[in-house]
Design an enzyme around this catalytic site. Structure first.
Site, mmCIF file in Angstrom:
data_model
loop_
_atom_site.group_PDB
_atom_site.id
_atom_site.type_symbol
_atom_site.label_atom_id
_atom_site.label_comp_id
_atom_site.label_asym_id
_atom_site.label_seq_id
_atom_site.Cartn_x
_atom_site.Cartn_y
_atom_site.Cartn_z
ATOM 1 N N CYS A 267 -18.886 0.982 -15.609
ATOM 2 C CA CYS A 267 -19.535 1.979 -14.745
ATOM 3 C C CYS A 267 -18.534 2.800 -13.944
ATOM 4 O O CYS A 267 -18.579 4.031 -13.922
ATOM 5 C CB CYS A 267 -20.561 1.300 -13.830
ATOM 6 S SG CYS A 267 -19.864 0.227 -12.541
ATOM 7 N N HIS A 315 -21.996 -1.221 -8.505
ATOM 8 C CA HIS A 315 -22.378 -0.347 -9.616
ATOM 9 C C HIS A 315 -22.386 1.101 -9.148
ATOM 10 O O HIS A 315 -22.691 1.395 -7.991
ATOM 11 C CB HIS A 315 -23.758 -0.721 -10.158
ATOM 12 C CG HIS A 315 -24.079 -0.052 -11.463
ATOM 13 N ND1 HIS A 315 -23.548 -0.476 -12.663
ATOM 14 C CD2 HIS A 315 -24.845 1.039 -11.760
ATOM 15 C CE1 HIS A 315 -23.983 0.298 -13.644
ATOM 16 N NE2 HIS A 315 -24.777 1.226 -13.114
ATOM 17 N N HIS A 327 -25.087 6.746 -16.258
ATOM 18 C CA HIS A 327 -24.269 5.584 -15.913
ATOM 19 C C HIS A 327 -24.029 4.724 -17.139
ATOM 20 O O HIS A 327 -24.676 4.889 -18.179
ATOM 21 C CB HIS A 327 -24.922 4.770 -14.786
ATOM 22 C CG HIS A 327 -26.139 3.992 -15.215
ATOM 23 N ND1 HIS A 327 -26.419 2.723 -14.753
ATOM 24 C CD2 HIS A 327 -27.171 4.303 -16.047
ATOM 25 C CE1 HIS A 327 -27.552 2.289 -15.267
ATOM 26 N NE2 HIS A 327 -28.036 3.221 -16.056
#
Length: 352
Positions: A267, A315, A327
């Site tokens: 990510c 994240h 993402h």
């Protein structure tokens, strides 16, 4: 002569017999598992599997961000160590040359025999020339003393460089050991998640790994960029637009922990690569990226903003407008578009 009799075996009866029978049945149950049901793990529902897998992926991502940070430090340490080693080699070469020069001077003095200057003057057939030569020799002696001083200084510098290199090497080995521990932790979490998913049917697995858990296919094809090209939501500047465009171009790329592109990402690796393509350098990890620009509220979000999730800031996604982000989710899903409300929102940063 004594008669030896064989001991008579006692028959099992009453309580003893019942106990033996119970133990035998228990042994049989253990050996056969009652046709495999004795030690069977409880069957999880797809919803329970999804909850457990999501938890494992989130824990793996926390470990991945720690791995990325440790890797960044290890790489920097490796570069510093290499620079120290190169500088030490250069100084060692200069030291060797200076030592060779001093050796030549010492050999010349030995060949001259080191005669006392007063006797040399008395025995000289040309005293005036001798005195002139003596003055030159004195200046040469001064240069020799300076050369010795420089050699000593170079020796000290080399020892200091070697000491600094030893410190960096120790630090590097420690970080490499930490990387190994973090890698083991990540692989353990991902392996456990794979085992859980393997218990499901293909249809159930598709539902569990979809963006919202409904089983609907996530938007990961290149034509998913259409909303942005229609101009419904404009990026605030050219660099943010370039980062968003890069993210769109990477839709469908696989998630690989520790990867920063160009073909696979985790990510924070995707966020870093997107802004690198726009000529902007941002840190490697989520917990550093959140401080890489100006914080913005959820209501202020614009395309190109970095959006972060979970209390540990583990994240990140790239906001593209209309409550959506691009993402790299986890190993079960490629880079894709997803709503920002599918995970606990932790904050956002405008990089440029």
């Amino acid at each position: 002569m004594a008669v030896h009799r064989k001991p008579r075996q006692r028959s099992l009866s009453g309580h003893t017999a019942r106990t033996a029978a119970t133990l035998a049945l228990a042994g049989a149950a253990t050996a056969t598992g009652f046709e495999g049901t004795g030690h069977a793990e409880p069957q999880l529902t797809p919803a329970q599997v999804k909850a457990k897998v999501d938890q494992l992926y989130q824990e793996a991502e926390v470990a991945t961000e720690k791995y990325d940070g440790t890797k960044e430090k290890a790489d920097a340490t490796q570069r510093r160590l290499k620079a120290l080693q190169d500088e030490t080699a250069r100084k060692q070469e200069k030291l060797n040359s200076a030592r060779d020069a001093l050796g030549s001077i010492a050999a010349a003095q030995y060949r001259d025999g080191g005669i006392d200057p007063a006797w040399q003057l008395a025995l000289s057939s040309d005293p005036d020339q001798y005195l002139e030569d003596a003055a030159l020799a004195e200046r040469a002696g001064d240069r020799q003393a300076g050369a010795v001083t420089r050699v000593r200084r170079q020796l000290r510098e080399i020892e200091q460089l070697r000491g600094a290199a030893h410190v960096e090497l120790t630090s590097l080995r420690s970080r490499q050991a930490e990387l190994k521990r973090q890698k083991t932790a990540i692989n353990g979490k991902l392996g456990e998640a794979r085992q859980l998913l393997d218990r499901l049917s293909p249809q159930q697995r598709a539902a569990v790994t979809s963006s919202d858990g409904s089983g609907r296919a996530s938007r990961s094809a290149p034509d998913a960029r259409a909303p942005l090209s229609q101009g419904s939501v404009a990026a605030p500047d050219s660099r943010a637009a370039a980062a968003v465009s890069y993210a769109y171009a990477k839709l469908g790329s696989p998630y690989v922990w520790g990867a920063t592109g160009p073909d696979s990402f985790d990510c924070s690796g995707l966020a870093q690569a997107a802004y690198r393509s726009a000529g902007v350098s941002i840190p490697r990890t989520t917990y550093a990226q959140i401080n890489a620009g100006r914080r913005v509220s959820r209501s202020e979000l614009q395309p190109g903003d970095l959006v972060f999730f979970y209390s540990g800031i583990s994240h990140v996604g790239i906001y593209i407008g209309n409550g959506q982000m691009i993402h790299a989710p986890n190993p079960s899903a490629p880079v894709r578009i997803a709503p920002i409300d599918e995970m606990p929102f932790a904050g956002a940063t405008r990089v440029v």
